[in-house]
Design a protein around this motif. Structure first.
Motif, short mmCIF file in Angstrom:
data_model
loop_
_atom_site.label_atom_id
_atom_site.label_comp_id
_atom_site.label_asym_id
_atom_site.label_seq_id
_atom_site.Cartn_x
_atom_site.Cartn_y
_atom_site.Cartn_z
N HIS A 39 0.85 -1.19 0.00
CA HIS A 39 0.00 0.00 0.00
C HIS A 39 0.89 1.24 0.00
N ILE A 40 0.42 2.31 -0.67
CA ILE A 40 1.21 3.53 -0.72
C ILE A 40 1.47 4.09 0.67
N GLY A 41 0.59 3.78 1.63
CA GLY A 41 0.78 4.26 2.99
C GLY A 41 1.70 3.42 3.84
N PHE A 42 2.23 2.32 3.29
CA PHE A 42 3.07 1.43 4.09
C PHE A 42 4.26 2.17 4.69
N ALA A 43 4.96 2.97 3.88
CA ALA A 43 6.18 3.63 4.35
C ALA A 43 5.91 4.58 5.50
N GLU A 44 4.85 5.40 5.39
CA GLU A 44 4.59 6.38 6.44
C GLU A 44 4.22 5.72 7.77
N TYR A 45 3.47 4.63 7.70
CA TYR A 45 3.15 3.92 8.94
C TYR A 45 4.36 3.19 9.50
N PHE A 46 5.15 2.62 8.62
CA PHE A 46 6.35 1.92 9.08
C PHE A 46 7.33 2.89 9.74
N ILE A 47 7.51 4.04 9.14
CA ILE A 47 8.42 5.05 9.69
C ILE A 47 7.93 5.51 11.06
N ALA A 48 6.64 5.81 11.17
CA ALA A 48 6.09 6.27 12.45
C ALA A 48 6.16 5.19 13.51
N ALA A 49 5.84 3.96 13.13
CA ALA A 49 5.75 2.87 14.10
C ALA A 49 7.11 2.39 14.56
N THR A 50 8.18 2.75 13.84
CA THR A 50 9.51 2.32 14.25
C THR A 50 10.34 3.45 14.84
N ALA A 51 9.72 4.62 15.02
CA ALA A 51 10.40 5.71 15.70
C ALA A 51 10.42 5.42 17.20
N TRP A 52 11.57 5.63 17.82
CA TRP A 52 11.71 5.35 19.25
C TRP A 52 10.63 6.09 20.05
N PRO A 53 9.99 5.44 21.02
CA PRO A 53 10.28 4.10 21.57
C PRO A 53 9.29 3.02 21.09
N HIS A 54 8.87 3.09 19.86
CA HIS A 54 7.86 2.16 19.35
C HIS A 54 8.51 1.08 18.48
N ALA A 55 7.69 0.13 18.05
CA ALA A 55 8.17 -0.95 17.18
C ALA A 55 7.03 -1.38 16.27
N ALA A 56 7.41 -1.97 15.13
CA ALA A 56 6.42 -2.44 14.15
C ALA A 56 6.57 -3.93 13.95
N ALA A 57 5.45 -4.61 13.81
CA ALA A 57 5.41 -6.01 13.40
C ALA A 57 4.77 -6.04 12.02
N VAL A 58 5.46 -6.61 11.05
CA VAL A 58 4.98 -6.60 9.66
C VAL A 58 4.40 -7.98 9.33
N ILE A 59 3.10 -7.98 9.03
CA ILE A 59 2.35 -9.23 8.78
C ILE A 59 1.93 -9.28 7.32
N ASP A 60 2.14 -10.40 6.68
CA ASP A 60 1.73 -10.59 5.30
C ASP A 60 0.21 -10.83 5.26
N PRO A 61 -0.58 -9.91 4.67
CA PRO A 61 -2.03 -10.10 4.66
C PRO A 61 -2.48 -11.27 3.78
N MET A 62 -1.55 -11.85 3.00
CA MET A 62 -1.90 -12.97 2.14
C MET A 62 -1.78 -14.31 2.85
N MET A 63 -1.33 -14.30 4.09
CA MET A 63 -1.28 -15.55 4.84
C MET A 63 -2.68 -16.05 5.11
N PRO A 64 -2.84 -17.36 5.34
CA PRO A 64 -4.16 -17.87 5.72
C PRO A 64 -4.69 -17.15 6.96
N PRO A 65 -5.99 -16.82 6.99
CA PRO A 65 -6.55 -16.06 8.11
C PRO A 65 -6.29 -16.69 9.48
N GLU A 66 -6.35 -18.02 9.57
CA GLU A 66 -6.14 -18.64 10.89
C GLU A 66 -4.71 -18.39 11.39
N ARG A 67 -3.77 -18.27 10.45
CA ARG A 67 -2.38 -17.99 10.86
C ARG A 67 -2.24 -16.54 11.28
#
Length: 507
Positions: A70-98
């Motif tokens: 998504h075009i917004g991926f970079a802005e959210y990733f940058i904000a979420a990894t600015a100290w003291p936060h962290a980002a977990a990146v999840i592949d939305p194409m994984m099976p829903p139960e996973r």
């Protein structure tokens, strides 16, 4: 993210330069910086999750991104990894139960999605997690007081990699590891003049995610696509006169076929591949498609980072095609026996690495079969050998792990899905050499299920698409070892030789 100071500089000096472009939509450096600041302010005000049980020292807010390209991926990733936060990146194409198991274990403070009706969004709401849809934010992007905090040590990224079981392993990294890697890479890959970069892979995976961060760190424009389309990628490479391509060999093969009747892509000065070993045919195809490009490849792993780098075409010395190169700067490689003794040169063994780029470890999923750190160094269990010049040859993946289309696939995960299919008694999965995919995933099953479409459709409900077998065989009686286990080598040999022990299934 460990590049906030660089982003601020680029936004100040060149605010109107495109930072990234995806399917014709672009975001300039000035916009990217302002939007990331607004998102950071929003994260600061969020209430803490009361359900988190993971130990994440120094992390105030954890944002889970299930955004795709998504075009917004970079802005959210940058904000979420600015100290003291962290980002977990999840592949939305994984099976829903996973996805649900991952989100439940993470218990993030917020989940960012690209579609409010997506499985990830539904899962987040059901689990009582705050869900934000990119593009429909409930906050004001003009509220951007202050700057993002300077980089500090601590966890900034949680990623997921396939394991020897069906459950993805969650590894985590510190800002310092990526900062060191980016500083070296800017010199090694000659990024000081900020070349435009295209990487068509999924941003939820390490190759594309790092390529994006690398481009933004250097101040270049990063290009990608929402969904893989070889012709669309080739058109973008041509129309935008992109200078650098980072991709797995499978993607490059697809671009080559889609652009076969059109003029060569002469703007490319560098092509960097990883994820699977290039072969002679692949290199020759790239020579024709990118006649002015230097062709390089690297060998690495999500948990270890860069291990080697090589130049196959266009270097002062072109490396042998059967080698993956010499050690990346700051990395020391050794080959060791099962007792972790150094076996020296031209002797096969397990590849061990000493490096300051190695991940901190796993939050969960450490099965002890792949990534581990000992006194000898770190390893993901790959087998290889070094020659007297320090050139590494990778022989194979321990535990039978396959690399298909640049993606890691473990047999146990596919076998688990197949064994759950009605009519399947047992299953053996392995990879065979394939000119396009690197390895073609093959499954042999026993039981009453003999329709390959039914088997493939069942796998599609359980697995990401690239993990679905491309060939199915049926076996009436399994060859067994003396210990009572299936003789997997015998089964694989029967498929390769055409032995009537197995029957290829066709629709």
């Amino acid at each position: 993210m460990p590049i906030h100071a660089q982003l601020l500089r680029h936004a100040t000096e060149r605010p109107d330069k495109p930072a990234l472009a995806i399917d014709g939509r672009s975001l300039r450096y000035g916009e990217l910086s302002l939007r990331a600041k607004a998102i950071y302010g929003f994260l600061q005000e969020l209430p803490h999750s009361t359900r988190r049980t993971l130990d994440l020292p120094g992390v105030e807010k954890l944002a889970a991104l299930s955004l795709g390209n998504h075009i917004g991926f970079a802005e959210y990733f940058i904000a979420a990894t600015a100290w003291p936060h962290a980002a977990a990146v999840i592949d939305p194409m994984m099976p829903p139960e996973r996805i649900e198991r991952i989100i439940e274990r993470l218990a993030p403070d917020v989940l960012i999605v690209d579609d409010e009706a997506s499985p990830s969004a539904e899962i987040g709401r059901r689990l009582g997690i705050s869900v934000i849809t990119a593009g429909a934010e409930p906050f004001d992007f003009t509220e951007t007081e202050g700057d993002l905090p300077d980089d500090a040590e601590g966890i900034f990224l949680i990623g997921f990699t396939s394991g020897t079981t069906a459950e993805p392993k969650a590894y985590y990294r510190s800002r310092g590891q990526w900062r060191r890697s980016l500083d070296r890479g800017r010199v090694i890959f000659e990024l000081e003049d900020a070349p435009s970069t295209m990487c068509p892979g999924a941003l939820a995976h390490g190759l594309a995610l790092y390529a994006m961060v690398e481009a933004l760190d250097a101040g270049g424009t990063f290009y990608s696509v929402r969904k893989w389309d070889a012709e669309a990628v080739a058109r973008t490479l041509s129309a935008e006169e992109i200078e650098r391509l980072v991709a797995v060999p499978t993607h490059i093969a697809g671009i080559s076929r889609a652009w076969a009747a059109k003029p060569a892509l002469t703007s490319l000065r560098d092509v960097l591949t990883a994820g699977a070993k290039l072969d002679v045919n692949g290199v020759e195809s790239m020579r024709r498609l990118f006649p002015k490009a230097r062709i390089r490849e690297y060998y690495g792993a999500s948990e270890i980072g860069f291990m080697t780098v090589s130049t196959l075409v266009g270097g002062a010395v072109d490396f042998p095609i059967d080698r993956v190169g010499q050690a990346y700067p700051g990395v020391e490689i050794s080959i060791r026996d099962p007792d972790e003794n150094n076996v020296g040169t031209d002797v096969p063994g397990t590849i061990f690495v000493r490096s300051d780029l190695i991940a901190d470890g796993y939050l969960w999923g450490d099965d002890g079969q792949a990534f581990r750190v000992t006194e000898a160094g770190a390893t993901v269990g790959d087998l290889g050998e070094l020659d007297e010049n320090g050139m590494l040859r990778v022989i194979g993946r321990a535990g039978g792990m396959m690399i298909s289309g640049g993606n890691n696939v473990y047999p146990a995960e596919v076998e688990s899905a197949l064994k759950a299919c009605p009519g399947v008694d047992d299953a053996v999965v392995f990879g065979l050499p394939d000119a396009y995919y690197g390895q073609r995933i093959v499954a042999v099953v026993s039981g009453e299920a003999t329709d390959p479409k039914i088997l493939a459709d069942y796998c599609a409900d359980k697995l990401v698409r690239y993990k679905i077998p491309r060939q199915f065989y049926h076996i009436g009686s399994w060859p067994m070892t003396s210990s009572g286990k299936i003789a997997r080598g015998h089964v694989e040999t029967a498929v390769i030789s055409g032995d009537d022990l197995v029957l290829r299934l066709s629709a």
